[in-house]
Structure formats: C-alpha cells, structure tokens
Design a protein around this motif. Structure first.
Motif, PDB file in Angstrom:
ATOM      1  N   PRO A   1       1.322  -1.737  -0.426  1.00  0.00           N
ATOM      2  CA  PRO A   1      -0.348   0.037  -0.251  1.00  0.00           C
ATOM      3  C   PRO A   1       0.870   1.414  -0.378  1.00  0.00           C
ATOM      4  N   ILE A   2       0.530   2.252  -0.609  1.00  0.00           N
ATOM      5  CA  ILE A   2       1.213   3.825  -0.261  1.00  0.00           C
ATOM      6  C   ILE A   2       1.051   4.309   0.765  1.00  0.00           C
ATOM      7  N   THR A   3       1.883   4.729   0.898  1.00  0.00           N
ATOM      8  CA  THR A   3       2.055   5.353   3.116  1.00  0.00           C
ATOM      9  C   THR A   3       1.784   6.776   2.752  1.00  0.00           C
ATOM     10  N   THR A   4       1.938   7.154   4.166  1.00  0.00           N
ATOM     11  CA  THR A   4       2.424   8.564   3.420  1.00  0.00           C
ATOM     12  C   THR A   4       3.401   9.398   3.352  1.00  0.00           C
ATOM     13  N   GLN A   5       4.574   8.685   3.377  1.00  0.00           N
ATOM     14  CA  GLN A   5       5.849   8.664   3.341  1.00  0.00           C
ATOM     15  C   GLN A   5       6.551   8.168   1.546  1.00  0.00           C
ATOM     16  N   ASP A   6       5.155   7.593   0.984  1.00  0.00           N
ATOM     17  CA  ASP A   6       5.385   7.460  -0.280  1.00  0.00           C
ATOM     18  C   ASP A   6       4.852   8.571  -0.596  1.00  0.00           C
ATOM     19  N   ARG A   7       4.120   9.533  -0.440  1.00  0.00           N
ATOM     20  CA  ARG A   7       2.789  10.039  -1.142  1.00  0.00           C
ATOM     21  C   ARG A   7       4.298  11.812  -0.943  1.00  0.00           C
ATOM     22  N   GLU A   8       4.944  11.404  -0.029  1.00  0.00           N
ATOM     23  CA  GLU A   8       6.346  12.725   0.494  1.00  0.00           C
ATOM     24  C   GLU A   8       6.800  12.055  -0.967  1.00  0.00           C
ATOM     25  N   ILE A   9       7.622  11.067  -0.875  1.00  0.00           N
ATOM     26  CA  ILE A   9       8.464  10.959  -2.008  1.00  0.00           C
ATOM     27  C   ILE A   9       8.321  11.530  -3.443  1.00  0.00           C
ATOM     28  N   LEU A  10       6.855  10.726  -3.862  1.00  0.00           N
ATOM     29  CA  LEU A  10       6.004  11.443  -4.824  1.00  0.00           C
ATOM     30  C   LEU A  10       5.939  12.243  -5.105  1.00  0.00           C
ATOM     31  N   ARG A  11       5.724  13.421  -4.231  1.00  0.00           N
ATOM     32  CA  ARG A  11       4.958  14.903  -4.245  1.00  0.00           C
ATOM     33  C   ARG A  11       6.217  15.737  -4.460  1.00  0.00           C
ATOM     34  N   LEU A  12       7.451  15.440  -4.031  1.00  0.00           N
ATOM     35  CA  LEU A  12       8.947  16.047  -4.515  1.00  0.00           C
ATOM     36  C   LEU A  12       9.527  15.348  -5.867  1.00  0.00           C
ATOM     37  N   ALA A  13       9.061  14.030  -6.447  1.00  0.00           N
ATOM     38  CA  ALA A  13      10.524  13.402  -7.401  1.00  0.00           C
ATOM     39  C   ALA A  13       9.192  13.854  -8.461  1.00  0.00           C
ATOM     40  N   LEU A  14       8.418  13.764  -8.485  1.00  0.00           N
ATOM     41  CA  LEU A  14       7.004  13.876 -10.198  1.00  0.00           C
ATOM     42  C   LEU A  14       7.531  14.998 -10.731  1.00  0.00           C
ATOM     43  N   PRO A  15       7.384  16.645  -9.307  1.00  0.00           N
ATOM     44  CA  PRO A  15       7.619  16.987 -10.241  1.00  0.00           C
ATOM     45  C   PRO A  15       9.558  17.706 -10.915  1.00  0.00           C
TER      46      PRO A  15
ATOM     47  N   THR B   1      15.157   9.668   9.288  1.00  0.00           N
ATOM     48  CA  THR B   1      16.264   9.318   7.880  1.00  0.00           C
ATOM     49  C   THR B   1      16.651   7.990   7.063  1.00  0.00           C
ATOM     50  N   ARG B   2      16.722   7.242   7.723  1.00  0.00           N
ATOM     51  CA  ARG B   2      16.521   5.666   7.895  1.00  0.00           C
ATOM     52  C   ARG B   2      15.292   4.472   6.847  1.00  0.00           C
ATOM     53  N   ALA B   3      14.476   4.924   7.980  1.00  0.00           N
ATOM     54  CA  ALA B   3      13.321   4.323   7.727  1.00  0.00           C
ATOM     55  C   ALA B   3      12.536   5.514   6.618  1.00  0.00           C
ATOM     56  N   ALA B   4      12.925   6.777   5.074  1.00  0.00           N
ATOM     57  CA  ALA B   4      13.256   6.771   4.252  1.00  0.00           C
ATOM     58  C   ALA B   4      13.958   6.280   3.067  1.00  0.00           C
ATOM     59  N   THR B   5      14.896   6.713   3.300  1.00  0.00           N
ATOM     60  CA  THR B   5      16.175   5.829   2.990  1.00  0.00           C
ATOM     61  C   THR B   5      15.914   4.334   2.711  1.00  0.00           C
ATOM     62  N   ARG B   6      15.489   3.389   3.024  1.00  0.00           N
ATOM     63  CA  ARG B   6      14.888   2.233   3.057  1.00  0.00           C
ATOM     64  C   ARG B   6      13.663   2.409   1.873  1.00  0.00           C
ATOM     65  N   ARG B   7      12.584   3.278   2.292  1.00  0.00           N
ATOM     66  CA  ARG B   7      10.835   3.136   1.348  1.00  0.00           C
ATOM     67  C   ARG B   7      11.865   4.160   0.124  1.00  0.00           C
ATOM     68  N   MET B   8      12.964   5.148  -0.260  1.00  0.00           N
ATOM     69  CA  MET B   8      13.184   5.027  -1.315  1.00  0.00           C
ATOM     70  C   MET B   8      13.829   4.524  -2.150  1.00  0.00           C
ATOM     71  N   VAL B   9      14.997   3.493  -1.135  1.00  0.00           N
ATOM     72  CA  VAL B   9      15.927   2.361  -2.396  1.00  0.00           C
ATOM     73  C   VAL B   9      13.920   1.399  -2.552  1.00  0.00           C
ATOM     74  N   TRP B  10      13.827   1.684  -2.224  1.00  0.00           N
ATOM     75  CA  TRP B  10      12.974   0.198  -2.651  1.00  0.00           C
ATOM     76  C   TRP B  10      11.984   0.831  -4.201  1.00  0.00           C
TER      77      TRP B  10
END
Length: 431
Positions: free
Chosen positions: A2-16, A302-311
């Motif tokens: 499932p898409i998490t809050t952290q995923d939404r933040e990554i996409l909010r920055l990455a897509l633009p 930071t660790r959690a965000a890194t793992r999610r972005m690596v994913w």
C-alpha cells in the motif's frame, strides 16, 4: 504494497523534479529543429559543438544545486529558517561569481575549445560565435542551478518545474523569432538562450530575495558562507568529474571499435540518459528529505525514508528494465539505424536493461548521501569506482563488453554507497 504517507511525500517531490529534468532535453530538441530548419546543416553542427562545451561546463557546476539543496534542507529540518535562507543567498552569490569567472576564462579560449572538436572552418567560426554569446548567460544559468537547490531544500519542487517549463518555452519562442523572423543567424539562437536563462534567474532571485527579507537575512554576500559552500562544492565537483571521465572513456573506446559500434553506443547512451532522468528524480527527493530529517535530528526517520526510497529506486529500475526489453525490437527503427548498427544496438540493450535495477538503487543512495552532506566520502567513492571501471573498459574488445564495464562501475558504486548507507557515520544530525 500500500501507498504510505512517506510514499506520498517522495512522489510529491520526485514527480515535479522528473518533469523539470525532462523539460530541458525536450526544448533543446526544439532549438536544434529551429536552427536546422532556418540555417541548415552547418549551423546544426556548430550548435552541436558549442552546445557540448556549454553542457559540460554546466554539468561540472551541478554541485551548485546539490550542495545548496543539502544545506538548506538541513537548516529547514532544524527549524532555522534564517540560516536556511543565509545558505541559499550565499549559494546564489557563489553561482554568480563562478558564472562571471567562466566568462572571463572561456571567452578568450573559445576558439581553442571549439578547435578540439576538429570541425570545419565555417562550422568552427559559427560555433565560436554561439559559444561566446552563450557564455554571457552562464551567470544566469548557474544562478538557476543554485536557486533550484534553494527551493528543493525548502521541499518545493513544483516551482522549479514551473520555471523550467517557462524558461525553455520562452527559449524556443525567442529562438524562432530571432532565427526565423529576424534572421540573426546562429547568433540569434544564442541570444534567445541568454535571455531565457537570465529571465529564469530573475524569477529565482525574486523568490529567494522575498524569502530572505521575510527571514531578516541580509542580501549581501557572506564570505564565510560562500567559502563553506565552495568547499562542499569542491568535493561534489570531484565526484562529478569522475562521472564525466567514465562517460568520456566509454565514448572514446566506442570510437576505437568502429563506426557502427560508435553509432550504436551513441543511441544506447541517449536511452540510458533518458532513463537516468527518471531515476534521478527520486534521488532529488532523497536529497531534500534526508537533509531535512537529519537537520531535525531524526535518524530513525532518515533510515526509514532511505529504505523506502531504495524500494522505489529498485522497482522503478525493474519497470524501466521491462520497458527497455519490450521496446528493444523497435528502438533501432526509431533512430533509422542500418543493419550493422541495429545488430550492435540490440545486443547492448540487454545490458542496458540488466543494470536498470542496480542504477535505481545507486541513484537513490547517491541522493541520500548528498542530502546528508557526505560530500567528502562521495568524492573518494567516485575516485575508487572510476579506478574499478577503467581496467575493464580499456581492454573491451567489443561494445557489449564496454557496456558490461559500465555495469562493473555501477556495481562498484552500489558497493561503496550501500556500504556507507548501511553504516552510521553519515547520520550527522542538527543544523
């Protein structure tokens, strides 16, 4: 998953960020089309030579965006908006100073720089004209890089997207007007680029000046801040030079292999670059998120965000690999490749696809460590991974082996960056 809050933040920055990255090559294609239609083959060749020189200068200065992103994001995370804007103002002063220095140094050297490409006399003369006029836009171009870094550090990638689209659209309109309407020749194309870059820089200046005044930050240059930004930038410059050496050696070796091999290599490189833009968007999100979370002292976050972005990087790489495999039979036709080039390209595309998942992870980890301000390690890692690549590349007897050497380089980067990210020395918290 499932898409998490952290995923939404990554996409909010990455897509633009992805949109801004893709905008530039698309509008550069428009420049080539206008020059080719209005001025002919000689002018296109001159534009290619001068454009290569300019793109190399800008590529080497990309640390202005990366370093500023990391420093501003860290201060934002620490809750210190005044120091964040101070870093942003100093970063833009550094960018302007480097731009002026490039004009002073490169203006008299323009004929020698163009001569390195061995172009015909008429092409060389037009390339020098284009290069010298375009150099006048380098302060604006580099201020745009630094301004982009400021806004990314403030967790804003939408404004850079809007500025990128506006600037490159204006560039296309001005080029069409000056070249096709006013018949200024290749100088018209250069002046269109200079004006578009300068107006883009003015937009960033307005945004940063407004933010600085709200934060009570002086707009005067701060010598210590500029020196600090320059020191961090030097390490990132070493990393960037290492990346450039790898690409230059690959092209030089492909040239030695033969005409068909060089053509296939050029096509594969363009495809690789396009795929890298998609993966680099996640890395930009990594810079902004890592800097902010470490500034706030949140190592677990930071660790959690890194793992999610690596994913995200891994699975983005898998998807891109499947796209390459699916499009493999069609790519040679898109570029109107002859049978020999087609045969070489079809073999190389297997290697391009194979290493996309590795590239996805590498790009993310690179962005995370840049965001952490771990530039010194990245510089040394760049040197060691380049040394791992060179022996394989220099003995490559065919194009597939040459691209496998690039794969060796990516694996070496995965080992050095992954090992660093697994440890704790880069997890420096606070402002």
């Amino acid at each position: 998953m499932p898409i998490t809050t952290q995923d939404r933040e990554i996409l909010r920055l990455a897509l633009p960020a992805f949109g801004a990255l893709v905008a530039e090559p698309l509008f550069l294609i428009a420049d080539y089309a206008i020059v080719g239609h209005g001025l002919g083959t000689t002018a296109v060749g001159a534009l290619s030579v001068a454009g290569t020189v300019l793109s190399t200068l800008v590529y080497l200065c990309v640390f202005l965006a990366y370093g500023t992103t990391a420093s501003v994001a860290r201060q934002i995370g620490a809750g210190n908006h005044t120091r964040a804007m101070r870093s942003g103002v100093d970063g833009m002063w550094l960018a302007f100073a480097i731009g002026v220095a490039l004009i002073v140094i490169c203006w008299p050297l323009a004929p020698a720089m163009v001569a390195l490409f061995g172009a015909a006399a008429e092409q060389s003369a037009e390339a020098v004209t284009y290069l010298r006029i375009s150099l006048l836009g380098t302060p604006g171009m580099l201020v745009v890089l630094a301004g982009t870094g400021v806004l990314r550090g403030m967790q804003d990638t939408r404004t850079p997207l809007a500025v990128a689209i506006g600037s490159f659209a204006l560039n296309a309109v001005l080029n069409a007007w000056f070249v096709l309407g006013l018949h200024w020749g290749i100088a018209g194309s250069a002046w269109g680029t200079v004006l578009a870059q300068t107006i883009g820089a003015a937009v960033y200046l307005r945004v940063v000046v407004r933010g600085a005044r709200r934060a009570g930050v002086s707009l005067a240059p701060g010598l210590s801040g500029i020196m600090q930004a320059g020191t961090a930038g030097l390490a990132l410059l070493i990393r960037t030079v290492c990346l450039r050496i790898v690409l230059l050696v690959a092209t030089a070796m492909a040239t030695r292999l033969g005409t068909a091999e060089l053509a296939a290599h050029a096509i594969a490189t363009q495809l690789w670059t396009l795929l890298a833009l998609a993966l680099d968007a996640i890395a930009i999100a990594g810079q902004a998120i890592t800097g902010r979370s470490l500034g706030a002292g949140d190592t677990e976050g930071t660790r959690a965000a890194t793992r999610r972005m690596v994913w995200w990087g891994l699975w983005s790489g898998v998807v891109l690999a499947l796209v390459v495999v699916a499009g493999r039979p069609f790519f040679p036709g898109i570029f109107d490749a002859d049978p020999q080039v087609t045969a070489e390209l079809l073999d190389v595309l297997w290697v391009v696809a194979l290493f996309q998942p590795v590239s996805g992870i590498v790009f993310v980890l690179d962005g995370v460590l840049i965001g952490a301000g771990d530039q010194r390690y990245l510089a040394w890692a760049g040197v060691w991974t380049t040394l791992a690549y060179l022996p394989v590349a220099l003995v490559a007897g065919d194009l597939v082996v040459l691209w496998l050497a690039l794969g060796v380089w990516m694996i070496a980067r995965l080992i050095t960056l992954g090992g660093r990210a697994y440890g704790t020395r880069w997890l420096v918290t606070g402002g």
